[in-house]
Design a protein around this motif. Structure first.
Motif, short mmCIF file in Angstrom:
data_model
loop_
_atom_site.label_atom_id
_atom_site.label_comp_id
_atom_site.label_asym_id
_atom_site.label_seq_id
_atom_site.Cartn_x
_atom_site.Cartn_y
_atom_site.Cartn_z
N THR A 170 -23.80 25.53 7.32
CA THR A 170 -24.13 25.23 8.71
C THR A 170 -25.06 26.31 9.24
OG1 THR A 170 -22.05 26.31 9.39
CG2 THR A 170 -22.05 23.91 9.20
N LEU A 171 -25.91 25.93 10.20
CA LEU A 171 -26.95 26.81 10.73
C LEU A 171 -26.91 26.81 12.25
CD1 LEU A 171 -29.86 25.34 8.54
CD2 LEU A 171 -28.52 27.38 8.00
N HIS A 215 -28.06 18.26 10.26
CA HIS A 215 -29.33 18.50 10.95
C HIS A 215 -29.15 19.58 12.03
CE1 HIS A 215 -30.28 14.55 9.16
NE2 HIS A 215 -31.55 14.88 9.33
N LEU A 216 -28.79 20.77 11.60
CA LEU A 216 -28.60 21.89 12.51
C LEU A 216 -29.74 22.89 12.36
CD1 LEU A 216 -24.78 22.80 12.31
CD2 LEU A 216 -26.07 22.38 14.41
N MET A 237 -32.61 33.02 12.81
CA MET A 237 -31.72 31.89 12.58
C MET A 237 -30.53 32.39 11.78
SD MET A 237 -32.29 28.16 10.76
CE MET A 237 -32.22 28.76 9.06
N TYR A 238 -29.35 31.90 12.14
CA TYR A 238 -28.13 32.31 11.48
C TYR A 238 -27.52 31.13 10.73
CZ TYR A 238 -28.58 36.21 14.73
OH TYR A 238 -29.06 37.28 15.44
N GLY A 239 -26.65 31.44 9.80
CA GLY A 239 -25.99 30.36 9.07
C GLY A 239 -24.75 30.86 8.38
N ARG A 240 -24.03 29.91 7.80
CA ARG A 240 -22.83 30.25 7.05
C ARG A 240 -22.75 29.36 5.82
NH1 ARG A 240 -16.43 29.34 8.71
NH2 ARG A 240 -15.56 30.26 6.81
N ILE A 241 -22.45 29.97 4.69
CA ILE A 241 -22.13 29.23 3.48
C ILE A 241 -20.61 29.08 3.44
CG2 ILE A 241 -22.28 29.13 0.97
CD1 ILE A 241 -25.00 29.03 2.32
N HIS A 242 -20.13 27.86 3.41
CA HIS A 242 -18.70 27.60 3.43
C HIS A 242 -18.14 27.57 2.00
CE1 HIS A 242 -18.55 26.18 7.75
NE2 HIS A 242 -19.85 26.17 7.51
#
Length: 303
Positions: free
Chosen positions: A234-235, A123-124, A243-248
């Protein structure tokens, strides 16, 4: 027949969807901040729970630092709501500029593999905006699961809202959700699941910020059963309107062990990825409920 409180809650959300989306963006941002600060100053149960959860994430924080962090957290939470109310009115072209996803190529390559993809996230920040990004920017519809809310009319509003963004929404408690998700994955589809809080009280125990919490087994079980790739995401908001995020990288299915053992290893890997993102941007973690086993009883949440 709904209670008076149920009707009031549904009516307030209805006003939000109808009214906020008509506001100019700066006005919506300012309104969200005012509501957040009002709620924070009241120091209600949700604010105190958020502060208690954040104390686990930032154990060295002073009481004053925790208060400041919880205020930032409430502002982030209300930003989520203001954005969500406005999402159906936005031009889908904006999702490519309003959202910046690091390592997007991991998701694109996974989708191109044809194996099916499960994206699991905590929940980010705004997970609905991330979903709209997937549909509007990547051009990929997906299936998700939503908790049944009360009143039922409020749940129906959430389903209609998310479906308007291009999502297929399944109810959490219906028995058929897992099978439907598995079919979507076997056909090479995308499934997105918010997976940092177990709603069944029968999830997998994981080590999370130095204590034990439960997280849902579904993402790991789906990956094992269907051969789909399991990608944590994660965001965070940062200091800009984006808004930023990353795909792991994908969580691999262990080659040895029972199904339960494999599920435990994979769910712990998800928890570790979630913790990495939450530790970097704790103010954007919208966890206003009890999560750790120390805060729960066998019967559920303490009153």
């Amino acid at each position: 027949m709904g209670t008076t409180r149920d009707k009031l809650v549904d009516g307030l959300y209805g006003l939000g969807w109808a009214g906020v989306k008509k506001l100019p963006e700066p006005a919506a941002v300012a309104l969200g901040r005012r509501i957040a600060d009002f709620a924070w100053k009241r120091r209600g149960k949700s604010v105190l729970r958020l502060e208690s959860n954040l104390a686990r994430v930032v154990p060295d924080a002073t009481p004053q630092q925790l208060r400041e962090l919880s205020q930032a957290g409430m502002r982030s939470y209300m930003r989520y709501w203001m954005e969500s109310f406005r999402l159906p009115t936005l031009d889908p072209k904006r999702f490519g500029t309003d959202v910046e996803m690091k390592d997007e190529h991991i998701l694109r390559e996974a989708l191109a593999s044809g194996r099916g993809v499960i994206v699991a996230l905590p929940h980010l920040a705004n997970w609905d905006l991330a979903g709209a990004w997937a549909v509007g920017h990547l051009g990929v519809p997906f299936t998700t699961v939503a908790e049944r809310l009360k009143p039922e009319t409020l749940y129906d509003r959430f389903v209609a809202y998310r479906e308007s963004l291009g999502m297929e929404v399944l109810p959490h408690n219906g028995g058929a959700a897992f099978g439907t998700l598995a079919r979507r994955l076997r056909s090479g589809g995308l499934v997105c699941l918010v997976a940092d809080r177990d709603l069944s009280s029968s999830g997998i125990e994981v080590e999370f910020f130095g204590a034990t919490a439960r997280m849902p087994a579904g993402p790991a079980l789906l990956a094992q059963q269907t051969g789909a790739l399991l990608l944590p995401a994660t965001l965070y908001y940062g200091d800009s309107p984006k808004m930023y995020g990353r795909i792991h990288p994908a969580v691999e299915v262990p080659t040895t062990g029972t199904r339960i053992e494999k599920t435990g290893v994979m769910t712990q890997a998800l928890a570790d990825a979630f913790a990495w993102g939450i530790a970097g941007h704790p103010q954007d973690w919208h966890m206003l409920q009890r999560l750790w086993l120390d805060d729960l009883t066998d019967q559920g949440e303490r009153p």
